[in-house]
Design an enzyme around this catalytic site. Structure first.
Site, PDB file in Angstrom:
ATOM      1  N   CYS A 240       5.963 -23.546 -23.062  1.00 46.91           N
ATOM      2  CA  CYS A 240       6.250 -24.908 -22.614  1.00 46.91           C
ATOM      3  C   CYS A 240       5.213 -25.422 -21.628  1.00 46.91           C
ATOM      4  O   CYS A 240       5.031 -26.632 -21.497  1.00 46.91           O
ATOM      5  CB  CYS A 240       7.658 -24.964 -22.007  1.00 46.91           C
ATOM      6  SG  CYS A 240       8.961 -24.791 -23.254  1.00 46.91           S
TER       7      CYS A 240
ATOM      8  N   ASP B 121      23.084  -7.719 -27.386  1.00 46.33           N
ATOM      9  CA  ASP B 121      21.916  -7.780 -28.255  1.00 46.33           C
ATOM     10  C   ASP B 121      22.244  -8.691 -29.422  1.00 46.33           C
ATOM     11  O   ASP B 121      23.416  -8.895 -29.761  1.00 46.33           O
ATOM     12  CB  ASP B 121      21.552  -6.394 -28.802  1.00 46.33           C
ATOM     13  CG  ASP B 121      22.408  -6.027 -30.018  1.00 46.33           C
ATOM     14  OD1 ASP B 121      21.920  -6.185 -31.154  1.00 46.33           O
ATOM     15  OD2 ASP B 121      23.571  -5.617 -29.839  1.00 46.33           O
TER      16      ASP B 121
ATOM     17  N   HIS C  14       9.403 -18.503 -26.717  1.00 45.82           N
ATOM     18  CA  HIS C  14      10.237 -19.437 -25.951  1.00 45.82           C
ATOM     19  C   HIS C  14      11.707 -19.010 -25.991  1.00 45.82           C
ATOM     20  O   HIS C  14      12.386 -18.999 -24.956  1.00 45.82           O
ATOM     21  CB  HIS C  14      10.101 -20.858 -26.491  1.00 45.82           C
ATOM     22  CG  HIS C  14      11.125 -21.791 -25.938  1.00 45.82           C
ATOM     23  ND1 HIS C  14      10.993 -22.405 -24.706  1.00 45.82           N
ATOM     24  CD2 HIS C  14      12.333 -22.188 -26.432  1.00 45.82           C
ATOM     25  CE1 HIS C  14      12.065 -23.146 -24.471  1.00 45.82           C
ATOM     26  NE2 HIS C  14      12.893 -23.031 -25.502  1.00 45.82           N
TER      27      HIS C  14
ATOM     28  N   CYS D   8      11.433 -26.122 -18.686  1.00 49.05           N
ATOM     29  CA  CYS D   8      11.205 -24.695 -18.929  1.00 49.05           C
ATOM     30  C   CYS D   8       9.821 -24.304 -18.414  1.00 49.05           C
ATOM     31  O   CYS D   8       8.839 -24.998 -18.669  1.00 49.05           O
ATOM     32  CB  CYS D   8      11.309 -24.382 -20.423  1.00 49.05           C
ATOM     33  SG  CYS D   8      10.942 -22.655 -20.841  1.00 49.05           S
TER      34      CYS D   8
ATOM     35  N   CYS E 162       8.216 -21.436 -19.187  1.00 52.04           N
ATOM     36  CA  CYS E 162       7.609 -20.351 -19.964  1.00 52.04           C
ATOM     37  C   CYS E 162       6.185 -20.718 -20.372  1.00 52.04           C
ATOM     38  O   CYS E 162       5.777 -21.885 -20.346  1.00 52.04           O
ATOM     39  CB  CYS E 162       8.459 -20.011 -21.192  1.00 52.04           C
ATOM     40  SG  CYS E 162       8.276 -21.123 -22.610  1.00 52.04           S
TER      41      CYS E 162
ATOM     42  N   ASP F 260      20.746   1.645 -32.208  1.00 54.01           N
ATOM     43  CA  ASP F 260      22.101   1.575 -32.739  1.00 54.01           C
ATOM     44  C   ASP F 260      22.276   2.660 -33.799  1.00 54.01           C
ATOM     45  O   ASP F 260      21.322   3.315 -34.209  1.00 54.01           O
ATOM     46  CB  ASP F 260      22.427   0.186 -33.285  1.00 54.01           C
ATOM     47  CG  ASP F 260      21.526  -0.239 -34.421  1.00 54.01           C
ATOM     48  OD1 ASP F 260      20.824   0.607 -34.978  1.00 54.01           O
ATOM     49  OD2 ASP F 260      21.537  -1.434 -34.761  1.00 54.01           O
TER      50      ASP F 260
END
Length: 373
Positions: A309, A266, A335, A304, A306, A93
């Site tokens: 998890c 973002d 997560h 979930c 991931c 940015d």
């Protein structure tokens, strides 16, 4: 061309669209959420972990990297990709939001902005030309024009002058930009005035940038007002160029942005709240550091998949956080970013297969539920 965009599918009845952002460091399927690596690192995550959740592009901050460690050091290291060992795409940015958030510590003039460092109080001046010099040294795939991010609320006359200055600075950035392996995006401003948003878009479209961001939103205004500004702005943007909504990272805002034609997002929120012991779920937020989770042996989110998890419980993660163990905050960060990445992948798939309207209705119904599990 350094960066190009292929539009793959549009969703009838909404503005949602799926595409591919082509960059020198790989293709990025859109819509996409970009994890924020302000200081050349996404806090709590290694590059390998980011790749494991499917991240293809991240954001770093011009203002912070200019102050520390300095853009010339990063240039000497071979650019930001080599410096941080990230082989995916990077967007930097302009630093405009950070500079203008300094308040009394900065002075705005036509030439640029003079400010005092939040680190040591030293005085600096950023001009459009300087911002381009810094970003060229950093070597990101996508760089942003220097803009004035006006506060909310703000007087109409101030916003009108501000957006005109943003356009003049965008012209100067365009003239200063030399690196052909980078794409320079412009940032549309205009505050909370629909006609000024449209005017900013018209002025910047005339300069023919390869991509356009919508800035100055998610700065404290009500969500409905943000959506209104998107509806005033996005329909004017070219279909064949990427559209970027800056600073948005909650599940509801992401879905609403996609429904209005945004491709890129973002926000620091997923990582910031993770460091405060809060995790995102598809049904709201869960403050895992709280006492009720001390003996809760379920994963952070039941459905979930991931790494966190699959392997850890709420009780264990709460214990780590209460004991000030770094691993606890790394797990909550992993997560949250995994959830956002999989959420965006699901939205993209729904656009491709034509089921986005049904998913959008389901999400809108879910947004009305309480935020705390």
């Amino acid at each position: 061309m350094a960066v190009s965009f292929t539009l793959e599918k549009e969703c009838p009845g909404t503005g949602a669209r799926a595409g591919i952002l082509h960059t020198p460091h790989g293709d990025v399927p859109t819509p996409v959420f970009m994890p924020v690596g302000t200081q050349a690192t996404v806090k709590g995550m290694s590059p390998g972990e980011l790749q494991s959740i499917g991240a293809r592009i991240i954001l770093s901050n011009t203002y912070h990297l200019y102050l520390r460690p300095g853009h010339e050091l990063i240039r000497a290291a071979g650019g930001l990709h080599k410096f941080m060992n990230w082989d995916g795409a990077i967007l930097t940015d302009s630093g405009g939001f950070q500079v203008f958030s300094l308040g009394a510590m900065r002075r705005i003039k036509e030439e640029g902005v003079t400010f005092r460092s939040h680190i040591d109080g030293s005085e600096h001046t950023l001009t459009p030309e300087k911002v381009i010099e810094i970003q060229e040294a950093l070597g990101a795939d996508i760089i942003m024009a220097f803009d004035e991010c006006a506060p909310y609320p703000a007087d109409r006359d101030y916003i009108k002058d501000s957006l005109a200055r943003t356009t003049r600075w965008a012209e100067r950035c365009r003239a200063a930009h030399r690196k052909r392996d980078q794409a320079l995006f412009a940032i549309i401003q205009g505050g909370m005035y629909p006609d000024l948003r449209r005017e900013s878009a018209r002025q910047l479209l005339a300069l023919d940038f390869p991509g356009y961001a919508v800035g100055g939103l998610s700065v404290g205004e009500p969500a409905d007002l943000m959506y209104e500004m998107l509806e005033a702005t996005v329909p004017l943007l070219p279909r064949d160029k990427p559209r970027y909504l800056m600073g948005v990272g909650t599940v509801d805002h992401l879905a609403e942005g996609v429904a209005r034609g945004i491709d890129m997002f973002d926000c620091v929120l997923p990582t910031r709240i993770a460091r405060n012991g809060m995790v995102m779920t598809r049904h709201g937020y869960l403050t895992v550091r709280n006492r009720p989770f001390a003996d809760d042996f379920r994963p952070l989110e039941e459905d979930c998949g991931c790494y966190v998890c699959r392997n850890y419980t709420r009780a264990y993660i709460r214990h780590l956080i209460k004991a000030n163990e770094i691993l606890g905050l790394r797990l909550t960060t992993y997560h949250n970013l995994h959830l956002i990445a999989s959420f965006m992948a699901g939205i993209r798939e729904s656009i491709i297969n034509g089921s986005f309207p049904e998913l959008y209705r389901e999400l809108k119904a879910r947004f009305g539920r309480g935020k705390e599990d």
